[in-house]
Design a protein around this motif. Structure first.
Motif, PDB file in Angstrom:
ATOM      1  N   CYS A  84      -6.902  -0.799   5.010  1.00  0.00           N
ATOM      2  CA  CYS A  84      -7.095  -0.071   3.748  1.00  0.00           C
ATOM      3  C   CYS A  84      -5.997   0.984   3.649  1.00  0.00           C
ATOM      4  N   ILE A  85      -5.193   0.913   2.583  1.00  0.00           N
ATOM      5  CA  ILE A  85      -4.002   1.752   2.460  1.00  0.00           C
ATOM      6  C   ILE A  85      -4.090   2.545   1.155  1.00  0.00           C
ATOM      7  N   GLY A  86      -4.039   3.865   1.265  1.00  0.00           N
ATOM      8  CA  GLY A  86      -4.202   4.734   0.116  1.00  0.00           C
ATOM      9  C   GLY A  86      -2.898   5.083  -0.572  1.00  0.00           C
ATOM     10  N   PRO A  87      -2.987   5.768  -1.719  1.00  0.00           N
ATOM     11  CA  PRO A  87      -1.802   6.110  -2.505  1.00  0.00           C
ATOM     12  C   PRO A  87      -0.766   6.929  -1.741  1.00  0.00           C
ATOM     13  N   GLY A  89      -0.117   6.671   1.383  1.00  0.00           N
ATOM     14  CA  GLY A  89       0.364   5.934   2.545  1.00  0.00           C
ATOM     15  C   GLY A  89      -0.550   5.956   3.737  1.00  0.00           C
ATOM     16  N   GLY A  90      -1.667   6.704   3.651  1.00  0.00           N
ATOM     17  CA  GLY A  90      -2.621   6.696   4.740  1.00  0.00           C
ATOM     18  C   GLY A  90      -3.209   5.305   4.945  1.00  0.00           C
ATOM     19  N   ARG A  91      -3.534   4.988   6.186  1.00  0.00           N
ATOM     20  CA  ARG A  91      -4.015   3.647   6.508  1.00  0.00           C
ATOM     21  C   ARG A  91      -5.116   3.724   7.552  1.00  0.00           C
ATOM     22  N   ILE A  92      -6.148   2.911   7.334  1.00  0.00           N
ATOM     23  CA  ILE A  92      -7.182   2.758   8.348  1.00  0.00           C
ATOM     24  C   ILE A  92      -7.447   1.272   8.519  1.00  0.00           C
ATOM     25  N   ASP A  93      -7.473   0.797   9.762  1.00  0.00           N
ATOM     26  CA  ASP A  93      -7.716  -0.607  10.055  1.00  0.00           C
ATOM     27  C   ASP A  93      -9.198  -0.802  10.370  1.00  0.00           C
ATOM     28  N   VAL A  94      -9.843  -1.631   9.566  1.00  0.00           N
ATOM     29  CA  VAL A  94     -11.278  -1.869   9.695  1.00  0.00           C
ATOM     30  C   VAL A  94     -11.489  -3.227  10.366  1.00  0.00           C
ATOM     31  N   PRO A  95     -12.115  -3.239  11.555  1.00  0.00           N
ATOM     32  CA  PRO A  95     -12.273  -4.506  12.262  1.00  0.00           C
ATOM     33  C   PRO A  95     -13.315  -5.409  11.611  1.00  0.00           C
ATOM     34  N   GLY A  96     -13.124  -6.704  11.797  1.00  0.00           N
ATOM     35  CA  GLY A  96     -14.079  -7.661  11.258  1.00  0.00           C
ATOM     36  C   GLY A  96     -13.757  -9.075  11.691  1.00  0.00           C
ATOM     37  N   SER A  97     -14.704  -9.969  11.465  1.00  0.00           N
ATOM     38  CA  SER A  97     -14.490 -11.397  11.717  1.00  0.00           C
ATOM     39  C   SER A  97     -13.874 -11.984  10.460  1.00  0.00           C
ATOM     40  N   LEU A  98     -12.565 -12.213  10.489  1.00  0.00           N
ATOM     41  CA  LEU A  98     -11.808 -12.510   9.278  1.00  0.00           C
ATOM     42  C   LEU A  98     -10.830 -13.646   9.504  1.00  0.00           C
ATOM     43  N   SER A  99     -10.472 -14.310   8.436  1.00  0.00           N
ATOM     44  CA  SER A  99      -9.416 -15.314   8.487  1.00  0.00           C
ATOM     45  C   SER A  99      -8.891 -15.545   7.077  1.00  0.00           C
ATOM     46  N   MET A 199      -5.258  -8.113   6.857  1.00  0.00           N
ATOM     47  CA  MET A 199      -5.455  -8.333   5.423  1.00  0.00           C
ATOM     48  C   MET A 199      -5.290  -6.970   4.756  1.00  0.00           C
ATOM     49  N   GLU A 200      -4.122  -6.729   4.163  1.00  0.00           N
ATOM     50  CA  GLU A 200      -3.802  -5.409   3.633  1.00  0.00           C
ATOM     51  C   GLU A 200      -4.262  -5.279   2.177  1.00  0.00           C
ATOM     52  N   VAL A 201      -5.029  -4.228   1.919  1.00  0.00           N
ATOM     53  CA  VAL A 201      -5.490  -3.909   0.567  1.00  0.00           C
ATOM     54  C   VAL A 201      -4.959  -2.528   0.224  1.00  0.00           C
ATOM     55  N   VAL A 202      -4.293  -2.417  -0.919  1.00  0.00           N
ATOM     56  CA  VAL A 202      -3.541  -1.205  -1.255  1.00  0.00           C
ATOM     57  C   VAL A 202      -4.031  -0.625  -2.575  1.00  0.00           C
ATOM     58  N   TRP A 203      -4.308   0.689  -2.564  1.00  0.00           N
ATOM     59  CA  TRP A 203      -4.627   1.410  -3.791  1.00  0.00           C
ATOM     60  C   TRP A 203      -3.497   2.392  -4.091  1.00  0.00           C
ATOM     61  N   HIS A 204      -3.168   2.518  -5.363  1.00  0.00           N
ATOM     62  CA  HIS A 204      -2.097   3.427  -5.775  1.00  0.00           C
ATOM     63  C   HIS A 204      -2.275   3.735  -7.252  1.00  0.00           C
ATOM     64  N   GLU A 256       7.140  -2.113  -5.973  1.00  0.00           N
ATOM     65  CA  GLU A 256       7.918  -0.879  -6.011  1.00  0.00           C
ATOM     66  C   GLU A 256       7.250   0.244  -5.221  1.00  0.00           C
ATOM     67  N   CYS A 257       5.922   0.323  -5.291  1.00  0.00           N
ATOM     68  CA  CYS A 257       5.231   1.468  -4.685  1.00  0.00           C
ATOM     69  C   CYS A 257       4.790   1.204  -3.252  1.00  0.00           C
ATOM     70  N   TYR A 258       4.829  -0.044  -2.813  1.00  0.00           N
ATOM     71  CA  TYR A 258       4.401  -0.360  -1.453  1.00  0.00           C
ATOM     72  C   TYR A 258       5.536  -1.075  -0.733  1.00  0.00           C
ATOM     73  N   ALA A 259       6.146  -0.382   0.247  1.00  0.00           N
ATOM     74  CA  ALA A 259       7.366  -0.872   0.893  1.00  0.00           C
ATOM     75  C   ALA A 259       7.227  -2.264   1.511  1.00  0.00           C
ATOM     76  N   PRO A 260       6.119  -2.583   2.216  1.00  0.00           N
ATOM     77  CA  PRO A 260       6.006  -3.934   2.768  1.00  0.00           C
ATOM     78  C   PRO A 260       5.981  -5.023   1.696  1.00  0.00           C
ATOM     79  N   ALA A 261       5.405  -4.722   0.536  1.00  0.00           N
ATOM     80  CA  ALA A 261       5.407  -5.705  -0.550  1.00  0.00           C
ATOM     81  C   ALA A 261       6.825  -5.935  -1.052  1.00  0.00           C
ATOM     82  N   LYS A 262       7.604  -4.859  -1.134  1.00  0.00           N
ATOM     83  CA  LYS A 262       8.996  -4.987  -1.560  1.00  0.00           C
ATOM     84  C   LYS A 262       9.796  -5.791  -0.535  1.00  0.00           C
ATOM     85  N   ALA A 263       9.597  -5.477   0.745  1.00  0.00           N
ATOM     86  CA  ALA A 263      10.315  -6.199   1.795  1.00  0.00           C
ATOM     87  C   ALA A 263       9.934  -7.674   1.810  1.00  0.00           C
ATOM     88  N   LEU A 264       8.671  -7.953   1.597  1.00  0.00           N
ATOM     89  CA  LEU A 264       8.204  -9.339   1.579  1.00  0.00           C
ATOM     90  C   LEU A 264       8.867 -10.120   0.458  1.00  0.00           C
TER      91      LEU A 264
END
Length: 413
Positions: A84-87, A89-99, A199-204, A256-264
């Motif tokens: 979970c990535i905030g406007p 740039g703060g980030r918290i990784d939430v564990p889960g059974s995911l794919s 699984m990155e989710v971004v708010w901005h 534009e606002c999220y660097a990894p999205a731009k790099a991708l």
């Protein structure tokens, strides 16, 4: 999967329209129980489907019930966290059974499992309208190529997704406009493998009132997209209309606002086009049943408003429809009681969907994400509650309710 043969029989026990997660789950369960099931879809399989492709714990649970969990996991990209990535740039990784697994592959596995169980698949077949006698649905008029076929069925199950055409034809549509909209693409970028693993989710603010996401698939491919909940909340002449938002512009803002999205995007290759799709959320917008007819999956609004996740609940509601029909046959219940049973099963899910509606305020006010992430970094208990939202043991509404927000300012324990 190749196209099935031409429709020949004139009747069946249950006709399931739509071979996505909900329809295939329903068809498989019924076929297991000895029902004569016809499953139709307007597309040949495998086929593409616009989605974020994320599988969270409710999807894993449904896949296990359907006996395809191991097959899916063998082909999916396993993920250990939602980021979970905030406007700010703060980030918290939430564990889960995911794919993560592209819907083209997932839906094909589910559809093939239904066929293995005994469901008879026919594609490409278009649903035209229900057949009615004495005020009850008794089958459907279907179009296969140039031929129009009337197939009688004891029950018709509509699992036709977010596009309301079939709901309108069946007089069960209560709202034509979608709850939300999304735009996604697949990008291949080997350089980002290992850099984006959650699984990155971004708010901005630039994405408000929506969000962006990047989910890692296999082989250096990433699912990247933007979603907008409450996309049709504006009222005009008594009807809901689309907000003044251009999803392609929102997608561009995301890069534009999220660097990894731009790099991708800058270093990757887009696989096909960006594709958009409507969402039907919060178990709203359609009647759940009519005499002889059940509505399930996203046609019934099985997508969560806050997260846009719908695969798990689509399968779950499809299984609820099947369970109601199985119980009805075993107990020889009349139509009205079968429908009441199904609707009670669906409505039992509604409080959770309502909580996700409350949590949706994060999309409308991204600063809430900053606050929650800031606090979560200092409180393992909040991270556990966020993980609980994923596995449905915690209330998502509590995190951003007035009471929940007040707790965020209390001393850390």
């Amino acid at each position: 999967m190749t196209a099935a043969p031409t429709l020949l029989r004139s009747s069946c026990d249950v006709l399931v329209v739509g071979a996505g997660p909900s329809g295939s789950a329903c068809a498989q369960w019924l076929a297991r129980e000895g029902f004569d099931v016809v499953l139709v879809d307007q597309h040949n399989f495998p086929r593409d489907k616009v989605c974020g492709d994320g599988l969270i714990p409710d999807a894993h649970a449904a896949l296990q019930r359907l006996g395809v969990y191991a097959e899916v996991q063998a082909a999916a990209q396993r993920v250990s966290h939602v980021a979970c990535i905030g406007p700010r740039g703060g980030r918290i990784d939430v564990p889960g059974s995911l794919s993560v697994m592209p819907r083209r592959e997932l839906d094909d596995i589910l559809c093939r499992a239904a066929v293995r169980a005994g469901a008879r698949l026919f594609t490409p077949v278009r649903f035209e309208a229900p057949l009615r006698e004495g005020g009850r649905v008794v089958g459907a008029r279907l179009k296969q190529g140039d031929a129009v076929v009337e197939l009688r069925a004891t029950w018709l199950v509509l699992a036709t997704g977010a596009v309301p055409k079939a709901l309108l034809a069946s007089d069960v549509c209560e709202r034509q406009q979608p709850s939300g909209v999304a735009l996604r693409g697949y990008v291949k970028n080997d350089a980002m493998v290992g850099r984006i693993t959650a699984m990155e989710v971004v708010w901005h603010q630039k994405l408000r009132p929506g969000y962006g996401w990047i989910f890692p698939c296999r082989d250096g491919v990433f699912n990247i997209g933007v979603g907008l909940a409450h996309s049709h909340s504006k009222m005009k002449d008594g009807r809901r209309t689309m907000q003044d938002v251009n999803l392609r512009e929102v997608f561009a803002a995301f890069t534009e606002c999220y660097a990894p999205a731009k790099a991708l995007m800058d270093g990757g290759t887009l696989q096909g086009d960006l594709k958009g799709a409507p969402l039907r959320c919060s178990l709203e917008g359609a009647k759940f049943s009519e005499p002889g007819l059940l509505v399930t999956g996203e046609a019934a609004g099985s997508t969560y408003a806050f997260t846009g996740e719908g695969i798990g609940k689509a399968m779950e509601t499809g299984l609820l429809a099947a369970e109601a029909l199985v119980a009805g046959r075993r107990r020889q219940l009349p139509d009205a009681q079968v429908r009441a049973d199904y609707e009670s099963r669906i409505r039992a899910l509604k409080p959770r969907f309502d909580l996700y509606e409350k949590a949706n305020r994060v999309n409308e006010h991204p600063w809430l994400a900053d606050l929650l992430i800031w606090r979560a970094k200092r409180s393992p208990a909040i991270v556990r509650r966020m993980s609980g939202v994923l596995d449905e043991t915690s209330n998502p509404g509590h995190l951003v309710s007035l009471r929940g927000l007040t707790k965020l300012f209390l001393p850390i324990r």
